[in-house]
Design a protein around this motif. Structure first.
Motif, PDB file in Angstrom:
ATOM      1  N   PRO A 146       0.799  -1.229   0.000  1.00 16.63           N
ATOM      2  CA  PRO A 146       0.000   0.000   0.000  1.00 16.63           C
ATOM      3  C   PRO A 146       0.835   1.283   0.000  1.00 16.63           C
ATOM      4  N   SER A 147       2.044   1.241   0.588  1.00 15.98           N
ATOM      5  CA  SER A 147       2.826   2.486   0.673  1.00 15.98           C
ATOM      6  C   SER A 147       3.205   3.004  -0.713  1.00 15.98           C
ATOM      7  N   LEU A 148       3.300   2.102  -1.667  1.00 16.99           N
ATOM      8  CA  LEU A 148       3.702   2.526  -3.014  1.00 16.99           C
ATOM      9  C   LEU A 148       2.627   3.415  -3.641  1.00 16.99           C
ATOM     10  N   GLN A 149       1.372   3.037  -3.416  1.00 19.11           N
ATOM     11  CA  GLN A 149       0.264   3.850  -3.947  1.00 19.11           C
ATOM     12  C   GLN A 149       0.287   5.241  -3.339  1.00 19.11           C
ATOM     13  N   LYS A 150       0.618   5.292  -2.043  1.00 17.26           N
ATOM     14  CA  LYS A 150       0.678   6.599  -1.362  1.00 17.26           C
ATOM     15  C   LYS A 150       1.749   7.488  -1.992  1.00 17.26           C
ATOM     16  N   ARG A 151       2.762   6.861  -2.577  1.00 21.94           N
ATOM     17  CA  ARG A 151       3.828   7.636  -3.221  1.00 21.94           C
ATOM     18  C   ARG A 151       3.496   7.956  -4.674  1.00 21.94           C
ATOM     19  N   GLY A 152       2.280   7.587  -5.094  1.00 22.40           N
ATOM     20  CA  GLY A 152       1.881   7.882  -6.480  1.00 22.40           C
ATOM     21  C   GLY A 152       2.174   6.752  -7.444  1.00 22.40           C
ATOM     22  N   GLY A 153       2.719   5.617  -6.922  1.00 20.39           N
ATOM     23  CA  GLY A 153       3.002   4.475  -7.789  1.00 20.39           C
ATOM     24  C   GLY A 153       1.917   3.422  -7.655  1.00 20.39           C
ATOM     25  N   GLY A 154       2.273   2.184  -8.002  1.00 18.05           N
ATOM     26  CA  GLY A 154       1.324   1.078  -7.837  1.00 18.05           C
ATOM     27  C   GLY A 154       1.111   0.296  -9.115  1.00 18.05           C
ATOM     28  N   ALA A 155       0.234  -0.721  -9.003  1.00 18.42           N
ATOM     29  CA  ALA A 155      -0.029  -1.606 -10.145  1.00 18.42           C
ATOM     30  C   ALA A 155      -0.737  -0.823 -11.242  1.00 18.42           C
ATOM     31  N   ARG A 156      -0.265  -0.959 -12.483  1.00 21.57           N
ATOM     32  CA  ARG A 156      -0.821  -0.186 -13.594  1.00 21.57           C
ATOM     33  C   ARG A 156      -1.602  -1.046 -14.584  1.00 21.57           C
ATOM     34  N   ASP A 157      -1.136  -2.272 -14.801  1.00 23.13           N
ATOM     35  CA  ASP A 157      -1.790  -3.094 -15.827  1.00 23.13           C
ATOM     36  C   ASP A 157      -1.297  -4.530 -15.670  1.00 23.13           C
ATOM     37  N   LEU A 158      -1.957  -5.431 -16.403  1.00 31.99           N
ATOM     38  CA  LEU A 158      -1.420  -6.792 -16.506  1.00 31.99           C
ATOM     39  C   LEU A 158      -1.800  -7.363 -17.849  1.00 31.99           C
ATOM     40  N   ASP A 159      -1.052  -8.346 -18.284  1.00 35.92           N
ATOM     41  CA  ASP A 159      -1.484  -9.121 -19.444  1.00 35.92           C
ATOM     42  C   ASP A 159      -1.012 -10.558 -19.289  1.00 35.92           C
ATOM     43  N   VAL A 160      -1.435 -11.375 -20.269  1.00 38.69           N
ATOM     44  CA  VAL A 160      -1.217 -12.816 -20.135  1.00 38.69           C
ATOM     45  C   VAL A 160      -0.609 -13.342 -21.419  1.00 38.69           C
ATOM     46  N   ARG A 161       0.406 -14.209 -21.272  1.00 37.96           N
ATOM     47  CA  ARG A 161       0.978 -14.885 -22.451  1.00 37.96           C
ATOM     48  C   ARG A 161       0.859 -16.390 -22.241  1.00 37.96           C
ATOM     49  N   LEU A 162       0.555 -17.115 -23.316  1.00 35.11           N
ATOM     50  CA  LEU A 162       0.555 -18.575 -23.244  1.00 35.11           C
ATOM     51  C   LEU A 162       1.808 -19.054 -23.972  1.00 35.11           C
ATOM     52  N   LEU A 163       2.671 -19.791 -23.270  1.00 32.84           N
ATOM     53  CA  LEU A 163       3.913 -20.262 -23.886  1.00 32.84           C
ATOM     54  C   LEU A 163       3.783 -21.740 -24.248  1.00 32.84           C
ATOM     55  N   ASN A 164       4.301 -22.085 -25.401  1.00 31.97           N
ATOM     56  CA  ASN A 164       4.327 -23.481 -25.877  1.00 31.97           C
ATOM     57  C   ASN A 164       2.940 -24.113 -25.890  1.00 31.97           C
ATOM     58  N   GLU A 165       1.982 -23.338 -26.378  1.00 30.10           N
ATOM     59  CA  GLU A 165       0.588 -23.797 -26.391  1.00 30.10           C
ATOM     60  C   GLU A 165       0.407 -25.136 -27.088  1.00 30.10           C
ATOM     61  N   ALA A 166       1.161 -25.315 -28.181  1.00 30.63           N
ATOM     62  CA  ALA A 166       0.956 -26.520 -29.009  1.00 30.63           C
ATOM     63  C   ALA A 166       1.728 -27.730 -28.471  1.00 30.63           C
ATOM     64  N   SER A 167       2.537 -27.509 -27.437  1.00 33.26           N
ATOM     65  CA  SER A 167       3.375 -28.601 -26.933  1.00 33.26           C
ATOM     66  C   SER A 167       2.522 -29.670 -26.246  1.00 33.26           C
ATOM     67  N   ASP A 168       3.021 -30.921 -26.270  1.00 31.16           N
ATOM     68  CA  ASP A 168       2.276 -31.941 -25.513  1.00 31.16           C
ATOM     69  C   ASP A 168       2.989 -32.270 -24.199  1.00 31.16           C
ATOM     70  N   SER A 169       4.009 -31.444 -23.841  1.00 25.94           N
ATOM     71  CA  SER A 169       4.692 -31.669 -22.563  1.00 25.94           C
ATOM     72  C   SER A 169       4.108 -30.761 -21.490  1.00 25.94           C
ATOM     73  N   SER A 170       3.786 -31.349 -20.350  1.00 21.77           N
ATOM     74  CA  SER A 170       3.232 -30.515 -19.277  1.00 21.77           C
ATOM     75  C   SER A 170       4.323 -29.653 -18.642  1.00 21.77           C
ATOM     76  N   TYR A 171       5.599 -29.951 -18.969  1.00 17.74           N
ATOM     77  CA  TYR A 171       6.687 -29.156 -18.398  1.00 17.74           C
ATOM     78  C   TYR A 171       6.783 -27.770 -19.027  1.00 17.74           C
ATOM     79  N   ASN A 172       6.579 -27.689 -20.344  1.00 15.53           N
ATOM     80  CA  ASN A 172       6.825 -26.375 -20.959  1.00 15.53           C
ATOM     81  C   ASN A 172       5.557 -25.632 -21.385  1.00 15.53           C
TER      82      ASN A 172
END
Ligand code: NDP
Length: 429
Positions: A146-172
């Motif tokens: 919370p102190s970061l928001q008080k300083r005028g900063g804070g969370a601004r955005d988020l997004d999502v990436r899917l990596l190795n979508e086509a892979s059949d390995s649960s590791y990657n």
């Protein structure tokens, strides 16, 4: 008096330089005490900074002079063991100063945190669920710091990436959530890590997957700093080389780095020669800066030059450098290490964005210093002249012997340890 331009500084003794800084009010008595102390970083303090401490490891601290950036004078502390870097940065800064100075800007202070999610039964649905809950997640991130928001900063955005979508390995196969946070004047690693960790349970709920890594990315694409200089060719004239010849040599050297990773690595090492010393002196995390800078240099898929050099329509040499620069003016070791505190006083900068601009500017100056030397007489002449002193010291020279032996090594064009040892032995007999 222009504070960053101190004529004759190079030829003064160390004591004279310190006294001059004090007389110019660039340092106060308590700072001077650290400069004169045998051990500015007390072992007791060091013992609280890292583990298994047995001592401290000092580096030479010099001042980069003549820097004029956005119309403002800067004295730049540089901690480095390599000879000729501080001299070269100051030399180029003087040339650019005579051409009107550097301009610099920054894109903002938004850092990136990553959350890795494995084993989602439906990755596309997991991504949609995270994006649909963006506002809730950003609020939760802010509540974790919370102190970061008080300083005028804070969370601004988020997004999502899917990596190795086509892979059949649960590791990657994985979902990666990127959280973007304005960390104001802190580098923000601990801040981001705290926020990312706090989101893990909510993210697991939303994705039905398991969260593994929750950590800052050292490639903050939204925390870039840029520096630029425009130099009329006549200001580049050196020895028998016309200004135009120097300008063209610099551009040929740049084009080599732009086209060839083998050259780009060395070209960029020269840029980091300017950047790392200021990052270190200012108590910042130079591993983070190095990692991000090289990632940025490879963003096209090919590792290439960090900087760009070209001519404008008037025939001026134009140089530009853009790098991620997540440095802080607070946090980490900055308020713990007395020399870092002193460096911040000398820099006289409170905003992290401004510090980032100064650092990228020194990198650009250093780059031109190396390219100009390479394009004219080569770097060895100047470098060996300074290196010969280190060789003399390593061979056992002390006091006035250092300069005498260093001069002999240069005169005889033989800057080697074996030769230096012979000269030390002759001197002692
Ligand atoms: P800190 O954990 O020290 O956090 C910054 C502190 O600065 C906060 O306590 C904050 O106070 C205070 N602060 C005061 N003024 C301001 C201001 N104007 N803006 C922002 N904060 C302010 O440091 P960081 O989070 O910056 O983390 C940096 C450290 O983390 C470095 O030492 C780095 O080496 C290390 N690190 C790096 C990693 C990486 O690079 N991958 C990973 C982990 C650690 P308040 O709390 O009151 O807001």
């Amino acid at each position: 008096m222009e504070t960053s331009r101190i004529p004759g500084f190079y030829n003064m003794t160390v004591d004279e330089r310190r006294q001059l800084l004090a007389s110019m009010d660039l340092i106060q008595d308590d700072d001077a005490a650290y400069l004169f102390a045998k051990q500015p970083l007390a072992v007791e303090t060091a013992d609280h900074m890292i583990e298994n401490v047995i001592g401290t490891f000092p580096l030479p601290l010099g001042l980069g002079l003549n820097f004029l950036i956005n119309g403002q004078d800067y004295v730049v502390p540089m901690a480095i063991e390599e000879p000729s870097v501080v001299a070269s940065a100051s030399h180029i800064a003087k040339i650019v100063r005579d051409a009107g100075g550097f301009t610099a800007e920054s894109t903002g202070r938004v850092m990136t945190g990553q959350i890795q999610v494995i084993g989602c039964p439906d990755f596309a649905a997991a991504r949609d669920a995270v994006l649909a809950n963006k506002a809730r997640l950003l609020k939760a991130a802010d509540e974790a710091y919370p102190s970061l928001q008080k300083r005028g900063g804070g969370a601004r955005d988020l997004d999502v990436r899917l990596l190795n979508e086509a892979s059949d390995s649960s590791y990657n196969q994985m979902l990666v959530l990127h959280l973007y946070v304005d960390t104001r004047d802190a580098m923000g690693a601990n801040m981001l890590n705290t926020m990312a960790e706090s989101l893990a349970p909510v993210v697991e709920d939303l994705t039905a997957g398991k969260v593994y890594l929750r950590i800052l990315s050292n490639y903050p694409e939204n925390c870039l700093a840029r520096a630029r200089c425009v130099i009329p060719p006549e200001k580049l004239q050196t020895g028998n080389f016309s200004g135009e010849a120097v300008r063209d040599g610099v551009i040929h050297a740049y084009e080599f780095a732009a086209s060839d990773p083998y050259r780009a690595v060395t070209h960029n090492k020269g840029i980091m020669n300017g950047i790392d010393p200021v990052v270190i002196a200012s108590g910042n995390d130079w591993r983070a800066i190095e990692a991000g800078a090289h990632a940025h240099a490879a963003r096209s898929g090919m590792y290439t030059s960090m900087s760009t050099w070209y001519t404008d329509e008037q025939g001026n040499l134009v140089g530009e450098l853009e790098l991620p620069m997540p440095v802080g003016t607070v946090g980490g070791s900055i308020r713990v290490h007395p020399m870092a505190k002193l460096a911040h006083k000398l820099l006289n900068v409170t905003l992290a964005a401004e510090l980032a601009q100064v650092i990228v500017t020194v990198g650009l100056a250093q780059n031109l210093g190396a390219l100009k030397a390479l394009a004219t007489e080569g770097i060895q002449k100047g470098h060996m002249a300074l290196h010969s002193r280190s060789v003399a010291i390593a061979a056992g020279a002390t006091g006035e012997m250092i300069d005498m032996i260093s001069e002999r090594l240069i005169e005889e064009n033989d800057v080697r340890m074996g030769k230096a040892k012979e000269l030390v032995a002759d001197y002692q007999n």
